[in-house]
Design an enzyme around this catalytic site. Structure first.
Site, PDB file in Angstrom:
ATOM      1  CG  HIS A 112      -3.756  23.902   9.033  1.00 36.30           C
ATOM      2  ND1 HIS A 112      -3.261  22.694   9.473  1.00 36.30           N
ATOM      3  CD2 HIS A 112      -3.032  24.853   9.655  1.00 36.30           C
ATOM      4  CE1 HIS A 112      -2.263  22.912  10.306  1.00 36.30           C
ATOM      5  NE2 HIS A 112      -2.105  24.211  10.444  1.00 36.30           N
TER       6      HIS A 112
ATOM      7  NE  ARG B  82      10.133  26.278  12.075  1.00 39.05           N
ATOM      8  CZ  ARG B  82       8.835  26.179  11.762  1.00 39.05           C
ATOM      9  NH1 ARG B  82       8.392  25.182  11.025  1.00 39.05           N
ATOM     10  NH2 ARG B  82       7.988  27.089  12.162  1.00 39.05           N
TER      11      ARG B  82
ATOM     12  CB  SER C  61       5.921  24.250   8.419  1.00 36.65           C
ATOM     13  OG  SER C  61       5.405  23.239   9.223  1.00 36.65           O
TER      14      SER C  61
ATOM     15  CE  LYS D 148       2.856  20.284   8.290  1.00 37.99           C
ATOM     16  NZ  LYS D 148       3.232  20.442   9.676  1.00 37.99           N
TER      17      LYS D 148
HETATM   18  N1  URA Z   1       2.068  24.031  12.493  1.00 40.59           N
HETATM   19  C1  URA Z   1       2.859  23.454  11.570  1.00 40.59           C
HETATM   20  O1  URA Z   1       2.505  22.443  10.974  1.00 40.59           O
HETATM   21  N2  URA Z   1       4.045  24.025  11.295  1.00 40.59           N
HETATM   22  C2  URA Z   1       4.470  25.147  11.921  1.00 40.59           C
HETATM   23  O2  URA Z   1       5.536  25.617  11.625  1.00 40.59           O
HETATM   24  C3  URA Z   1       3.628  25.729  12.876  1.00 40.59           C
HETATM   25  C4  URA Z   1       2.423  25.149  13.142  1.00 40.59           C
END
Ligand code: URA
Length: 443
Positions: free
Chosen positions: A96, A182, A197, A201
């Site tokens: 990521h 946000r 966040s 995921k």
């Molecule tokens: N990418 C994300 O998935 N969440 C965030 O808060 C910032 C970047």
């Protein structure tokens, strides 16, 4: 009794606690994330809580619990039983990136790692703002489609070893709502919220190993190294707490990555890397991220540069694109109009600001201002010179590409002050040229 009275906590009480710098209890966290997902906590209340978190922070236990609560809001995927058609068990690894300008690394990286027998389930997103989205880039390839069912994804992972597709709405739905909130309340830049966040995921996605590319510099979320380091450390700890083998590379995003920013332009550059060429920084980062992903999946006796040189990664790329309906040999779209930006004096390219280039690419049509807008496949910025390289007066420094020429003026305005040619001695020029994109490794 109304549903409201049956709730164990009151949103205002939770907001006040964080406002007054208290530590939230595990029960308060579980409740507030769940109640927000159910619509019991209102957007304005969650905005206030997000701002209190941004201002007053969260400790490690709070961040970990918040992440778990977001994971629990949706489904979890499981790749533990994944096998190749010959019955071999396939380990999984994912990457990521926190996002940057010209960051096309996922494109060569996924097939490269898969070429060593490690499956790469890469659930990606579309771009918003000045950083491009991986799916927008791949959609520049004629016929390629991003939306797969879970069954299609599993079959492709088993048969091809790599899949890059849209994340389904079932993973961490609490994050989906909270991230959108946000975005419009000035609360994106809170490290506990970014870390939870991203990691909610990634953990829900069920990968065995995870490598994080945490970027810092003008073109990244984290402008300074100290904040990038803190974000990286927080995410590595969250991953390890959840049993995912996680490491982070801290990488430079003060200049764009490679020589292109824009969807089809970046696909072209990625294919150059898969063919054994491409810009040195893109190759360096691809190889080092591959090395870390392979190590996380238990493969340590290979040099990932080899499968770029010998065409094996390119073979996987072709199969990966074809499996999703794309034609990897088709001509890529090009923009209808181009305009060159030239040097006004002899010298060395001394500055090239990632944010300025990203903004210019966005204004040319490579990115979108609002969710759901179409992007221009051919639009973007192509660089002809890298920092530290010499240019002569009148020489092309970059070419701007767009289908809508009225965009050139605003793109050029974005670039003003974002690049500079200056007199430099050879030692200084070499230092600019030879800067490694990788600043550190965490974990
Ligand atoms: N990418 C994300 O998935 N969440 C965030 O808060 C910032 C970047």
């Amino acid at each position: 009794m109304t549903a409201q009275q049956a709730e164990p906590f009151d949103a205002v009480e939770v907001i006040r606690a964080k406002r007054d710098r208290q530590t939230l209890s595990p029960e308060q966290i579980d409740w507030v994330v769940d109640a927000y997902t159910r619509g019991v906590v209102a957007d304005e209340q969650m905005s206030a809580l997000a701002m209190a978190i941004l201002l007053n922070g969260m400790d490690r236990a709070e961040i970990s619990r918040w992440t778990d609560a977001m994971i629990a809001s949706g489904e979890r995927m499981d790749f533990s039983g994944l096998t190749a058609p010959d019955g071999r068990v396939l380990p999984t690894a994912d990457k990521h990136s926190t996002g940057g300008v010209g960051d096309k690394i996922t494109l060569p990286l996924a097939p490269l790692v898969a070429s060593y027998g490690v499956a790469v389930p890469q659930l990606s997103g579309r771009g918003l703002g000045h950083t491009g989205g991986t799916l927008d880039k791949l959609e520049a390839i004629p016929g390629w489609r991003a939306d797969l069912t879970n069954e299609q994804m599993m079959r492709q992972l088993s048969e091809v070893g790599a899949v890059i597709c849209a994340a389904g709405s079932g993973l961490a739905p609490a994050d989906k709502r909270l991230y959108a909130l946000r975005d419009v309340t000035g609360t994106v830049e809170a490290i506990p919220l970014i870390a939870s966040s991203i990691m909610s995921k990634k953990i829900a996605e069920g990968t065995g190993a995870l490598v994080l590319d945490v970027k810092c510099g003008s073109g990244a979320f984290m402008k300074d190294e100290a904040s990038a380091r803190e974000l990286a450390r927080t995410m590595v700890d969250l991953g390890r707490d959840a049993g995912v083998d996680t490491v982070a590379l801290l990488t430079d995003m003060s200049v764009p990555l490679g020589l292109t920013a824009g969807n089809a332009l970046e696909v072209r550059e990625s294919v150059e890397v898969l063919a054994g060429g491409g810009p040195a920084d893109v190759v360096e980062l691809t190889v080092e991220l591959a090395r870390a992903m392979l190590a996380g999946a238990g493969v340590t006796d290979v040099d990932p540069a080899q499968n770029l040189a010998n065409g094996k990664a390119m073979d996987v790329w072709h199969r990966m694109i074809e499996a999703q309906g794309g034609d990897p040999r088709a001509d890529l779209p090009t923009a209808a109009h181009t305009e060159d930006v030239v040097a006004e004096a002899d010298g060395v390219l001394a500055e090239l600001d990632a944010m300025a280039v990203g903004l210019a690419a966005w204004r040319l049509g490579a990115g979108r201002e609002r969710q759901g807008q179409p992007v221009q496949a051919g639009a973007g910025v192509e660089l002809h010179v890298r920092p530290g390289e010499r240019v002569a007066r009148g020489q092309k420094v970059m070419t701007l590409h767009t289908d809508t020429p009225e965009r050139f003026a605003r793109a050029k305005a974005a670039l003003e002050g974002g690049w500079a040619v200056a007199e430099k001695g050879e030692a200084e020029a070499a230092a600019l040229r030879d800067r490694s994109v990788i600043l550190d490794r965490i974990g």
